[in-house]
Write a protein that holds these residues in place. Structure first.
Motif, short mmCIF file in Angstrom:
data_model
loop_
_atom_site.label_atom_id
_atom_site.label_comp_id
_atom_site.label_asym_id
_atom_site.label_seq_id
_atom_site.Cartn_x
_atom_site.Cartn_y
_atom_site.Cartn_z
N ARG A 16 -7.98 -20.25 3.98
CA ARG A 16 -8.37 -19.37 2.87
C ARG A 16 -9.80 -18.85 3.04
NH1 ARG A 16 -6.28 -22.30 -2.69
NH2 ARG A 16 -4.24 -21.26 -2.84
N LEU A 17 -10.69 -19.70 3.52
CA LEU A 17 -12.07 -19.27 3.73
C LEU A 17 -12.13 -18.01 4.57
CD1 LEU A 17 -13.87 -22.67 4.43
CD2 LEU A 17 -14.37 -21.11 2.55
N LYS A 18 -11.26 -17.93 5.57
CA LYS A 18 -11.25 -16.77 6.46
C LYS A 18 -10.37 -15.66 5.92
CE LYS A 18 -10.63 -15.54 11.33
NZ LYS A 18 -10.33 -16.07 12.69
N ALA A 19 -9.15 -16.01 5.50
CA ALA A 19 -8.17 -14.99 5.13
C ALA A 19 -8.56 -14.23 3.87
CB ALA A 19 -6.80 -15.64 4.94
N TYR A 20 -9.04 -14.92 2.84
CA TYR A 20 -9.39 -14.24 1.60
C TYR A 20 -10.49 -13.21 1.83
CZ TYR A 20 -6.65 -16.92 -1.82
OH TYR A 20 -5.63 -17.45 -2.58
N GLU A 21 -11.48 -13.59 2.64
CA GLU A 21 -12.59 -12.68 2.86
C GLU A 21 -12.15 -11.48 3.70
OE1 GLU A 21 -17.30 -12.83 3.21
OE2 GLU A 21 -16.19 -14.64 3.67
N VAL A 22 -11.41 -11.74 4.77
CA VAL A 22 -10.95 -10.63 5.63
C VAL A 22 -10.07 -9.67 4.85
CG1 VAL A 22 -9.52 -10.05 7.62
CG2 VAL A 22 -11.17 -11.92 7.79
N ARG A 23 -9.08 -10.19 4.15
CA ARG A 23 -8.14 -9.31 3.43
C ARG A 23 -8.80 -8.68 2.20
NH1 ARG A 23 -5.67 -6.60 5.69
NH2 ARG A 23 -4.52 -6.08 3.80
N GLY A 24 -9.67 -9.43 1.52
CA GLY A 24 -10.34 -8.87 0.35
C GLY A 24 -11.27 -7.73 0.72
N ARG A 31 0.84 -1.21 0.00
CA ARG A 31 0.00 0.00 0.00
C ARG A 31 0.87 1.25 0.00
NH1 ARG A 31 -3.10 -1.39 3.73
NH2 ARG A 31 -2.29 -0.26 5.52
N GLU A 32 1.93 1.21 0.76
CA GLU A 32 2.86 2.34 0.77
C GLU A 32 3.60 2.45 -0.56
OE1 GLU A 32 6.81 3.83 3.28
OE2 GLU A 32 5.44 2.36 4.16
N ARG A 33 3.92 1.32 -1.16
CA ARG A 33 4.67 1.31 -2.42
C ARG A 33 3.82 1.81 -3.58
NH1 ARG A 33 6.87 -4.43 -4.07
NH2 ARG A 33 7.97 -4.13 -2.07
N TYR A 34 2.54 1.37 -3.65
CA TYR A 34 1.71 1.66 -4.82
C TYR A 34 0.69 2.76 -4.60
CZ TYR A 34 3.61 -2.92 -6.09
OH TYR A 34 4.45 -3.97 -6.34
N GLY A 35 0.55 3.23 -3.37
CA GLY A 35 -0.40 4.30 -3.10
C GLY A 35 -1.84 3.83 -2.97
N ARG A 36 -2.08 2.54 -2.94
CA ARG A 36 -3.41 1.95 -2.74
C ARG A 36 -3.23 0.51 -2.29
NH1 ARG A 36 -4.78 -1.20 -7.32
NH2 ARG A 36 -3.35 -0.89 -9.10
N SER A 37 -4.30 -0.07 -1.80
CA SER A 37 -4.25 -1.46 -1.36
C SER A 37 -4.40 -2.39 -2.56
CB SER A 37 -5.37 -1.75 -0.35
OG SER A 37 -5.13 -1.05 0.86
N VAL A 38 -3.57 -3.42 -2.60
CA VAL A 38 -3.66 -4.42 -3.65
C VAL A 38 -3.86 -5.79 -3.01
CG1 VAL A 38 -2.18 -3.04 -5.16
CG2 VAL A 38 -1.16 -4.85 -3.77
N ARG A 39 -4.24 -6.75 -3.80
CA ARG A 39 -4.44 -8.10 -3.29
C ARG A 39 -3.14 -8.62 -2.68
NH1 ARG A 39 -7.90 -7.59 -7.65
NH2 ARG A 39 -9.91 -8.70 -7.49
#
Length: 578
Positions: free
Chosen positions: A548-556, A254-262
């Protein structure tokens, strides 16, 4: 004379990368005779593996990664200009009051080098099949542990090498790849001598009616039951730590690209609309879930690479991903997604996942996130070295999921097969899923070879292809026939296709279109491909998928919220305006 590249990558000593988890069917293998035989097999395999890793490291040192400057820096970092095995041989001679000539020192160093290669080989042969998941990645995880413990730690601490920071990054890259190869070759040779799990393996095919020359009975497919999964009591804590590690990587990008990425599959190569057409006349065991009826579903496909950062396609080649969002499915959804109508599958070019369980993956992702701030030149060195090593192993019929993860071959992304890697519930059964090219034009792309044209070369190739060409893929299902040979809780285990091949259930049809225009770029910010977007009939299985069931949803959802984007799942294909 010893290989000049052995300064950091060789002189293998004891170490362990044992994973966690449970296995069964070992009770007959703990006699002292079996242990001795397994240790001897491992020691012999370790010697052969040292020879192979030397050849790979020599190639990378002389003609691969290094140049004159880095080779000189490597020599200057070595104590007295010697590699670790030579240092150990010289110190032993000094303690014995012997004075060695240079030729004697080189010979003694070579003997020490191969002698020390026997030790972790014997350890691996002894523990393989007795310590769960030690052989994850067919031994490459063991090799990774040796590299981190011995190459990056013990050698310097014992004065056998210079400080890690004194070596060029090419030396670290060579060391990583050489030790992955060491672990893989050791494992392959142990399997050849001792069987799939060791001496007197009660689970080997010969003991199960699969001996050569015997006709195989018609497969009996394993029925899904709620108890096919083995849930560890502390796994929710493991999942939380995985999410925390992913969030740390997200803050860096996020700091590198100026936005959140996957935090994985960050860079898209194309967003495509198409259809999933269920095949007619499927047998009952394949008519399950959304494949139960002859139907055509609208689908959105996202092509990507696996890392959670935007890397130069010309310099770093990683595994590729294909994510499917099937719209308009009917039936009971997983908890938290009641009323939704989308079925997501996240696929990868690797047949198996790089870690067997969530706990092992936690260690791997922690190391990956720590490496994220490193210069791209370092990642290029690791990628190139891994590709070269895996290509050499492929030439003799071997493969390493870990080497592929660090350095995937330069293939056209539309010419690859994509796999679920992990198992799913398949209605009344258990299965893995594959999507592979099913038209001559795509096979021709694979045979023609591929070189990325620019920094976004994979995207360029996808966009150019779809301007004038359609693409068609076969969707196949591999049904589980044996929970020991086709485990649910070990995502690193490849299910044998000779026992249960992938069987076609649908066609994925993608017409010509603009694969990545401004509208698709904007849509890419909104879309979330998540294993929890699923029918209950296709619930993901195993600890990796539970994570993945938990992490993908939380981070996404965090990514979309941080970027001010919608978090709503589409109700119809018309809502996806591309």
């Amino acid at each position: 004379m010893p290989q000049p590249a052995r300064d950091r990558t060789n002189a293998t000593s004891t170490g362990s990368a044992a994973g966690t988890g449970r296995r069964s069917g070992r009770h007959s293998r703990h006699s002292s005779a079996d242990i001795v035989l397994d240790a001897l097999a491992g020691a012999a395999a370790g010697v052969a593996a040292v020879w192979v890793m030397d050849r790979i490291d020599w190639f990378n040192f002389r003609r691969g990664l290094d140049n004159r400057r880095t080779r000189q820096q490597t020599r200057q970092a070595r104590p007295g200009g010697m590699d670790p095995a030579q240092v150990l041989a010289a110190e032993t001679a000094d303690q014995a009051g012997l004075v060695l000539t240079r030729r004697q020192r080189d010979t003694a160093g070579l003997i020490v080098h191969y002698g020390l290669g026997m030790v972790p080989g014997a350890l691996y042969g002894t523990l393989r099949g007795r310590v769960a998941y030690l052989d994850a990645g067919r031994g490459s995880l063991f090799g990774l542990g040796l590299f981190l413990i011995k190459d990056e730690g013990m050698n310097a601490a014992l004065g056998l090498s210079g400080r890690p920071q004194d070596y060029p990054w090419t030396a670290h890259a060579r060391g990583l790849v050489a030790h992955l190869a060491y672990g893989l070759v050791t494992d392959v040779l142990c399997r050849a001598v001792s069987g799939p799990s060791g001496i007197h393996d009660a689970r080997s095919p010969a003991g199960k009616g699969f001996a050569s020359g015997q006709p195989k009975a018609k497969p009996s497919f394993v029925r899904y039951r709620d108890d096919v999964e083995e849930v560890e009591p502390d796994e929710q804590e493991t999942f939380d730590r995985i999410i925390e590690a992913m969030a740390g990587g997200g803050r860096i990008t996020r700091e590198r690209y100026g936005r959140s990425v996957r935090t994985s599959h960050a860079k898209a190569h194309g967003i495509l609309k198409g259809e999933l057409r269920v095949l007619e006349n499927l047998p009952p065991e394949l008519r399950q879930g959304l494949f139960a009826e002859l139907r055509t579903y609208p689908v959105v496909v996202r092509l990507s690479h696996v890392p959670g950062e935007f890397l130069d396609d010309r310099r770093v080649s990683t595994p590729r991903g294909m994510s499917l969002k099937i719209v308009g499915v009917e039936g009971e959804m997983l908890p938290g997604h009641e009323g939704e109508v989308t079925q997501d599958w996240v696929l990868d070019t690797g047949k198996v996942f790089i870690a067997p369980t969530a706990k092992v993956f936690l260690a791997q992702i922690t190391a990956t996130e720590m490496a994220m701030p490193l210069p791209e030149g370092v990642k290029q060195a690791v990628s190139a070295s891994s590709r070269a090593a895996n290509a050499a192993l492929n030439a003799v019929g071997l493969d390493s999921a870990n080497l592929d993860f660090y350095g995937h071959p330069f293939n056209h992304p539309l010419a690859e097969a994509y796999y679920s890697q992990c198992p799913y519930r398949y209605g009344d059964y258990i299965a893995k899923l594959r999507v592979r090219p099913a038209m001559p034009r795509l096979h021709e792309l694979r045979q023609a070879g591929f070189t990325p044209a620019d920094e976004d070369g994979l995207r360029t190739a996808v966009v150019e292809y779809f301007r004038d060409n359609p693409a068609e893929y076969e969707v196949g299902i591999q049904l589980c026939t044996n929970l020991e040979r086709m485990p649910v809780e070990n995502a690193n285990a490849e299910w044998p296709e000779d026992e249960s091949p992938y069987l076609p259930v649908a066609r994925l049809i993608l017409p010509p279109q603009e694969a990545f225009d401004a509208a698709r770029r904007a849509l890419d910010e909104d879309l979330l491909f998540c294993p929890s977007h699923s029918l209950s009939a296709h619930r993901p299985l195993g600890s990796i998928m539970r994570a993945r069931l938990k992490a993908y949803e939380v981070r996404g959802n965090a990514r979309r919220k941080e970027n001010g984007r919608s978090a709503k799942e589409p109700r119809s294909i018309e809502e996806i305006s591309i």
